[in-house]
Design an enzyme around this catalytic site. Structure first.
Site, short mmCIF file in Angstrom:
data_model
loop_
_atom_site.label_atom_id
_atom_site.label_comp_id
_atom_site.label_asym_id
_atom_site.label_seq_id
_atom_site.Cartn_x
_atom_site.Cartn_y
_atom_site.Cartn_z
N LYS A 13 0.85 -1.20 0.00
CA LYS A 13 0.00 0.00 0.00
C LYS A 13 0.88 1.25 0.00
CE LYS A 13 -1.74 1.67 3.98
NZ LYS A 13 -1.44 3.09 4.21
N ASN A 14 1.90 1.26 0.84
CA ASN A 14 2.68 2.49 1.01
C ASN A 14 3.74 2.69 -0.08
OD1 ASN A 14 1.10 2.95 3.18
ND2 ASN A 14 2.64 2.43 4.72
N CYS A 58 -5.10 7.85 9.16
CA CYS A 58 -5.35 7.34 10.51
C CYS A 58 -5.14 8.43 11.56
CB CYS A 58 -4.39 6.19 10.80
SG CYS A 58 -4.79 4.70 9.90
N ARG A 115 -0.23 14.82 12.69
CA ARG A 115 0.19 14.55 11.30
C ARG A 115 0.19 15.83 10.44
NH1 ARG A 115 -1.97 8.89 9.21
NH2 ARG A 115 0.12 8.81 8.30
N ASP A 133 4.50 1.07 12.26
CA ASP A 133 3.32 0.34 11.78
C ASP A 133 3.25 -1.07 12.35
OD1 ASP A 133 3.34 1.78 8.41
OD2 ASP A 133 2.81 2.58 10.38
N ARG A 138 -8.78 -0.34 4.53
CA ARG A 138 -7.94 0.65 3.84
C ARG A 138 -6.59 0.06 3.46
NH1 ARG A 138 -6.56 5.29 7.02
NH2 ARG A 138 -5.35 5.67 5.14
C1 EPZ Z 1 4.00 7.09 6.20
O1 EPZ Z 1 3.19 8.12 6.75
C2 EPZ Z 1 3.13 5.85 6.14
N1 EPZ Z 1 1.97 6.11 5.30
C3 EPZ Z 1 2.66 5.48 7.55
O2 EPZ Z 1 1.93 4.26 7.44
C4 EPZ Z 1 3.89 5.24 8.42
O3 EPZ Z 1 3.46 4.97 9.74
C5 EPZ Z 1 4.78 6.50 8.40
O4 EPZ Z 1 5.13 6.83 7.03
C6 EPZ Z 1 6.07 6.30 9.19
O5 EPZ Z 1 6.77 5.23 8.69
C7 EPZ Z 1 2.12 6.04 3.95
O6 EPZ Z 1 3.21 5.82 3.43
C8 EPZ Z 1 0.88 6.25 3.14
P1 EPZ Z 1 5.96 10.64 8.17
P2 EPZ Z 1 3.69 9.66 6.71
O7 EPZ Z 1 5.82 11.84 7.33
O8 EPZ Z 1 4.40 9.93 5.45
C9 EPZ Z 1 5.71 14.00 11.50
C10 EPZ Z 1 0.06 2.87 7.66
O9 EPZ Z 1 -0.46 2.32 8.65
N2 EPZ Z 1 5.60 14.92 10.37
O10 EPZ Z 1 7.22 9.83 8.10
O11 EPZ Z 1 2.56 10.52 7.10
C11 EPZ Z 1 4.46 13.14 11.64
O12 EPZ Z 1 3.45 13.82 12.36
C12 EPZ Z 1 0.51 4.30 7.75
O13 EPZ Z 1 0.26 2.30 6.56
C13 EPZ Z 1 5.64 16.30 10.64
O14 EPZ Z 1 5.75 16.73 11.79
O15 EPZ Z 1 4.75 9.63 7.92
C14 EPZ Z 1 4.98 11.93 12.37
O16 EPZ Z 1 5.03 12.21 13.75
C15 EPZ Z 1 0.23 4.91 9.10
N3 EPZ Z 1 5.52 17.17 9.61
C16 EPZ Z 1 6.39 11.76 11.81
O17 EPZ Z 1 6.74 13.04 11.25
C17 EPZ Z 1 5.39 16.73 8.30
O18 EPZ Z 1 5.32 17.58 7.39
C18 EPZ Z 1 6.52 10.71 10.72
O19 EPZ Z 1 5.65 11.07 9.68
C19 EPZ Z 1 5.36 15.34 8.06
C20 EPZ Z 1 5.47 14.46 9.11
#
Ligand code: EPZ
Length: 416
Positions: free
Chosen positions: A22-23, A116, A121, A305, A397
């Site tokens: 998915k990701n 989620c 986020r 995850d 999802r």
């Molecule tokens: C991706 O989410 C994945 N989703 C998530 O999987 C996964 O948990 C996550 O990466 C971490 O590995 C997809 O790829 C669709 P991040 P993403 O940006 O990109 C903060 C699942 O279950 N952050 O690495 O949203 C954020 O709040 C999902 O498949 C900021 O502060 O993750 C978090 O605390 C859930 N500002 C941390 O960074 C930003 O602009 C990691 O977020 C972006 C992120």
């Protein structure tokens, strides 16, 4: 409202063909917006989120056909640069279309993405990087208006190795002039898959999988046919279920390297795990052992995850496991549901201490997010008695008919 009904306590035996990631597929669907030629994507999982991705492409004026896990996408007639609030709210990955739309149209209008409810986020890292690359951004009334006559190459230093921000910068800079560099980039396998897909279309990107990614902008992309990698979190879900239910399960079409740490930890908890060419076999007949401490961190660390999935598996382990959730600030929704089943878990901020008990009992429980919902399925499979899970739209999802996956392994599980 449909639900999943499980009669727990059965061993799991057999083979699972691991679904496409998915990701990995979601940023790749966004990447097709960059290309006016046809894109054929194989091993595309049939999920609520991928269907949302198809709808976004169609809303922008593109054409998508999907059959037997192959998506054919044509965007030569793309004429819109806005995504509706409804589709933006449908998933987190809707924000990944921002870079490609700006690149293709010179402008874009979106609202904040969904996904989620596991934390705030924000997308500040995405927007800060876009401004450094020459995008003018204005936020008015919950909408984000972006304009860029052309992308200005730059070196972007990410405050945190955000997966989505890394992907969005790659997508924005692929068709541009000059060299853009991402420092402190995310290193997940899904980032490498995105680089490989973009390069297959004629992009010039290197370094994915390391903390420095270089993008040399190109003028145009060419038609592409591509196979998505397998879903390492889906594989981890099946592995955790086999570990705590007991049994002998082979995960087919799975690159062991992508779950190297998961394999190591399952072995530490007492499982026999053997990896081979594109498959992993998990065997267990004993009570799992507690793992002491599990801290989530960016790849190649322990994936956030997998936190809920391991928590369910270790709820009946011999010993204690303290989880430290370092990535998201509220990713313990599944704990209250596991406690209803008799699990012994204490949460304090980012910590969750799990003291293994002899068994957990079936109960009526509710999924609150994707991986927490999958964790409740694992708990139901290992519990004594019947479990009823509502909120399964969260699970759908990211998992293709999760009840079919486990019934094929001998579980008593059905959707009602
Ligand atoms: C991706 O989410 C994945 N989703 C998530 O999987 C996964 O948990 C996550 O990466 C971490 O590995 C997809 O790829 C669709 P991040 P993403 O940006 O990109 C903060 C699942 O279950 N952050 O690495 O949203 C954020 O709040 C999902 O498949 C900021 O502060 O993750 C978090 O605390 C859930 N500002 C941390 O960074 C930003 O602009 C990691 O977020 C972006 C992120």
């Amino acid at each position: 409202m449909s639900k999943i009904i499980i009669c727990g306590g059965r061993k799991l035996d057999g083979e699972v063909n691991v679904q496409g990631s998915k990701n990995a597929v979601l940023p790749i669907l966004a990447a097709t917006i960059l290309n006016e030629e046809e894109c054929v994507v194989h091993n595309c999982p049939d999920l609520a989120d991928t269907r949302s991705g198809f709808e976004i492409i169609r809303q922008l004026g593109g054409k998508v056909s999907f059959c037997d896990h192959t998506a054919v996408i044509k965007t030569e007639n793309m004429k819109r640069h806005e995504i509706s609030g409804e589709l933006m709210c449908s998933m987190r990955s809707s924000v990944l279309f921002l870079g490609p739309i700006i690149s293709r149209c010179g402008q874009a209008v979106i609202s904040y993405p969904g996904g989620c409810a596991i934390g705030l986020r924000p997308i500040d890292l995405h927007l800060k990087a876009f401004k450094e690359l020459g995008v003018k951004i204005e936020e008015v009334g919950g909408y984000i208006y972006c304009k860029a006559d052309r992308i200005r190459p730059a070196t972007v230093n990410l405050l945190f190795p955000s997966v989505g921000a890394t992907e969005n910068i790659m997508l924005l800079a692929t068709v541009s002039r000059g060299e853009t560099m991402i420092v402190n980039a995310a290193r997940e396998p899904e980032i490498v898959d995105l680089q490989n897909f973009l390069n297959r279309m004629g992009a010039k990107i290197s370094g994915a999988g390391t903390e420095i990614i270089r993008i040399i902008g190109v003028e145009k992309l060419k038609k592409v046919e591509y196979n998505i990698i397998s879903d390492r979190i889906f594989a981890t879900t099946c592995a955790c279920a086999a570990a705590c239910c007991g049994g002998d399960v082979v995960l087919r079409n799975m690159e062991p390297e992508h779950i190297r740490l998961i394999i190591s930890m399952l072995k530490d908890s007492g499982c026999k795990v053997v990896s081979g060419e594109n498959h992993v076999r998990i065997q267990n007949s004993e009570r799992l052992l507690g793992l002491g401490k599990i801290m989530t961190s960016p790849y190649p660390g322990f994936p956030t995850d997998a936190q809920a999935l391991f928590m369910s598996a270790l709820a009946t382990a011999d010993g204690t496991t303290v989880f430290v959730e370092n990535i998201f600030e509220s990713r313990y929704k599944h704990v209250a549901e596991l406690i209803k089943m008799g699990a012994d878990i204490i949460v304090d901020g980012r910590l969750a201490a799990v003291t293994g008990c002899n068994y957990i009992q079936g109960a009526k429980i509710c999924a609150g997010d994707l991986r927490g919902g999958a964790a409740l399925v694992i708990a139901g499979l290992s519990a004594i008695g019947d479990t009823e899970i509502t909120g399964i739209e969260h699970i759908d999802r990211g998992y293709e008919r999760i009840e079919n996956v486990f019934s094929a392994l001998g579980a008593s599980i059905k959707r009602k």
